[in-house]
Design a protein around this motif. Sequence first.
Motif, PDB file in Angstrom:
ATOM      1  N   TRP A  25       0.803  -1.224   0.000  1.00 17.85           N
ATOM      2  CA  TRP A  25       0.000   0.000   0.000  1.00 17.85           C
ATOM      3  C   TRP A  25       0.833   1.271   0.000  1.00 17.85           C
ATOM      4  O   TRP A  25       0.277   2.365  -0.145  1.00 17.85           O
TER       5      TRP A  25
ATOM      6  N   PRO B  12       3.092   3.127  -1.785  1.00 17.16           N
ATOM      7  CA  PRO B  12       3.008   4.198  -2.794  1.00 17.16           C
ATOM      8  C   PRO B  12       1.591   4.773  -2.908  1.00 17.16           C
ATOM      9  O   PRO B  12       1.421   5.985  -3.044  1.00 17.16           O
ATOM     10  N   HIS B  13       0.601   3.887  -2.821  1.00 15.70           N
ATOM     11  CA  HIS B  13      -0.790   4.336  -2.927  1.00 15.70           C
ATOM     12  C   HIS B  13      -1.133   5.263  -1.761  1.00 15.70           C
ATOM     13  O   HIS B  13      -1.712   6.340  -1.954  1.00 15.70           O
TER      14      HIS B  13
ATOM     15  N   ASN C  66       0.518   8.551  -2.241  1.00 16.56           N
ATOM     16  CA  ASN C  66      -0.190   9.366  -3.241  1.00 16.56           C
ATOM     17  C   ASN C  66      -1.416  10.039  -2.633  1.00 16.56           C
ATOM     18  O   ASN C  66      -1.691  11.219  -2.862  1.00 16.56           O
ATOM     19  N   ILE C  67      -2.172   9.264  -1.857  1.00 17.40           N
ATOM     20  CA  ILE C  67      -3.417   9.800  -1.248  1.00 17.40           C
ATOM     21  C   ILE C  67      -3.079  10.952  -0.299  1.00 17.40           C
ATOM     22  O   ILE C  67      -3.728  12.004  -0.326  1.00 17.40           O
TER      23      ILE C  67
ATOM     24  N   GLU D 182      -2.031  13.999  -2.295  1.00 17.57           N
ATOM     25  CA  GLU D 182      -3.133  14.616  -3.046  1.00 17.57           C
ATOM     26  C   GLU D 182      -4.175  15.245  -2.125  1.00 17.57           C
ATOM     27  O   GLU D 182      -4.677  16.336  -2.391  1.00 17.57           O
TER      28      GLU D 182
END
Lengths: 385, 445
Positions: B386, B388-389, B392-393, B396
């Motif tokens: 998880w 990198p995801h 990213n979240i 962002e």
Amino acid sequence: MTTASLHGFAKARKIYEDRGLRARELKAEGKKIMGYYCSYPPLELITGMDFVPFRVQGSINEAITKADSSIPTIVCPIIRSSLDMAMKGKYDFMEGFVTAHSCDCQEKFCRIWEHELKLPFHHYIDMPHVVRENSFEQFKEKLIMFQKAMEAYTGRALDRERIQQEIRVHNRQRALVRKLYDLRKENPPLLSGAENLEIMIALMCMPIEEGSIMLEEIIQEALSRGNGPGEKDTRLMLWGSPLTETNLIQMIESLNAHVVMDDICVGTRHYWADVEATSDPMDGIVKRYLSEIKCPRTFRESSSTFEEEMESRFGYLKDFARDWHVDGILLQSVKYCDTHGYEVPALKAYFEKIGLPAMYLEHEYTMAAEAQLKNRVEAFLEIIA
Amino acid sequence: MADKEKTKKFINRLKSRNIVRPMVNKMYAEGVTAANEGRPLAWSMVNWWEGDIVMRAMGVTPVYPENYGTVCASTGMAQKYQAICDAEGFPTHLCGYSRNHIGYAAEMKKLGKIPPDAPLGGMAEPTFMLGSGIACDTRFKWFQALRQYYDVPVWTIDTPSYDHTEDIDSDIHEHNIRHKVKELERFIEFLENLLGKKIDMDLVEDYLENQEKVFQLWWEINELRKAKPCPMHSRDFWTLMVPGYYMTYDKDALNLYHQVYEEVKARTDAGIGAVTPEKYRLMFAELPPWHSLDFFEKLAERGWNFVVESQGYHPPEPMSLKTGDSVLERLTRWTYWVNVGHIRKAKEKNYPLFGPVQYYYNWAREYQVDGFITHSLLSCRTATFWLPHAANILKEELLVPSMNMEGDIVDFTVFDPDLVLKNAEAFEESMDYHRGERKRKGLEW
């Protein structure tokens, strides 16, 4: 060029080479395409809702350029490649996507897919890892949830009779696949291992009944053609993680060996078991998908001794080896596949015990390592000879 | 002078943590003693408490090979055991904990006794092994594979993958809990058949009550860490994981958490931080480099305070899920809730939903972190998948930047502390920049 004018081997080859070709044609005709991953989403329910199932796969020929921003490089490269292709629009014909908890990576991948792709329909089927009475009950609940989710999305109900009808359609295809595999019991086999894999992959990218017609054509062609794979000294069985291209089998078959049988999920694991007829058809589906698919992702109760456990976990492979006159086993897995990786020493020990030579090949999901793999296969064939 | 500087500590560690080491030693010694006295011993996966309490109530002493992986990593023995595992034919990319343990088990089998150099006295031969369907496939495949060395029964308690189902069906929790209760009932049947005795459910309930008190205190301790400066560093959290994960049935664990709570509360009231000055508040994902924990001193020297960490190992939120009241339901509901509670909480607070990375999102806001450090583990796909995801979240949605450090829970050769320190300087610039951006965009910190 459309697939309408193609039949048999030629059709399989065309769809194998352009996996989305048939799906795009069907979409243009107004059909709805439902992507799925792995062998666990029950296809009977998908086709029962008038979706055309399409198996999402990665590609060894496509460099991963987008997915690495969302998935680390130390996880299953097939999953990374699948997401990468989707992010690049290669699966833009899909209306929805269904995954199941077949392995840890897939459970996680489906959430990232959902976030990145935002398709109109997305569903994850939670499924038990063990096979007990309560596991069947639990899995049934989850499949009913899946059915309800599709019904809510399409606005139409899926009744029992339709599910039973779909079971018959899919079982017919499974029977034809088994018949196709029988062609490789012959010596020399009437079909090469690479041809077989092409056909399996093509089947997963087209409507079921159309695929069954293609299978019948192929079986007739194979029986009547005079240019089969020819004589070779060694007959191998291939076990392991999914293959999305034929290159590994082609490399093996470029040597003095036929791949005559497999235990992979783009082969026998996907097609071998039928759904039994049960008064509630969902019960047959639950049993088939939870306990009859022989993937190492499933933990089966440990028997009283390790010897007995090995027999209950791997005994079907002994039957395959006997019926297909196998001389040796190639265990193969893509790197970072844990479920297959843990299986290797016990499986090698099992084959050793029943007198079948076995070798483990781990590969990186790239063409780059092919020469090295070829050397190892050559050495293995020499040992068998 | 140079020596003095070398030993200077920048993390203000909790004094109460010193209670933990003797408890860990006791845990391993109990395992060896149980085997020597002919009492049942289990090799058990972390099972998020439900199996532990059942085993304890059946008179089984569990020891935990995953934890033993951290012990072997921190004592340098893991390299040897991993090499043995590789020689046994297991792929080298498998979980570092499992490679360590498979190597250890193969060595013990070969010697016919606990290896004399095994850290903390080693782990004796088990009566059975308990796998778990929670978190990753490794945690049942590993024990299945070990059966070729120790031909003892292997049981796996399965579990639904909770966090995917929250939005789908409001009845799903009830289905899932019912399934989990059945899983526990089957496990109890297995133990009763294996050990030839009946379970004492009153004892299960006693242990459960102790555990619920531990959870409450442990959760309150972590709530106190939202204070600025944060009074407790991740290093102390990681030390406290052992009693919190393996000894919640035990009154000693409850006593420990009382003492930790008092110490953290006193620090909070007095405005004492774990790192002074606290220039940056960091969140750490996921498991730390057990072999190099002193490395965090170097980051503390730069004013980095790690205020929250390791989402898979925190206690559950206070329970708000209502299902049945039987002891087994209560017991398994906690195991279930640890992965669902944060999603329910996000809904209550009207946070956007991000599935399995919800923990990080909630914490980034609640602990007001400046940066997110991801520790990608070469041999743990589950903890790494998880990252990198999640990064990213956070970037962002909350303008929280991240920095990755490559390493492993067991293998120290793949961790480069100098590289991390080099990157740290640039990352501070990024944290400063994003602090301004958050302010500009009206975020709370």
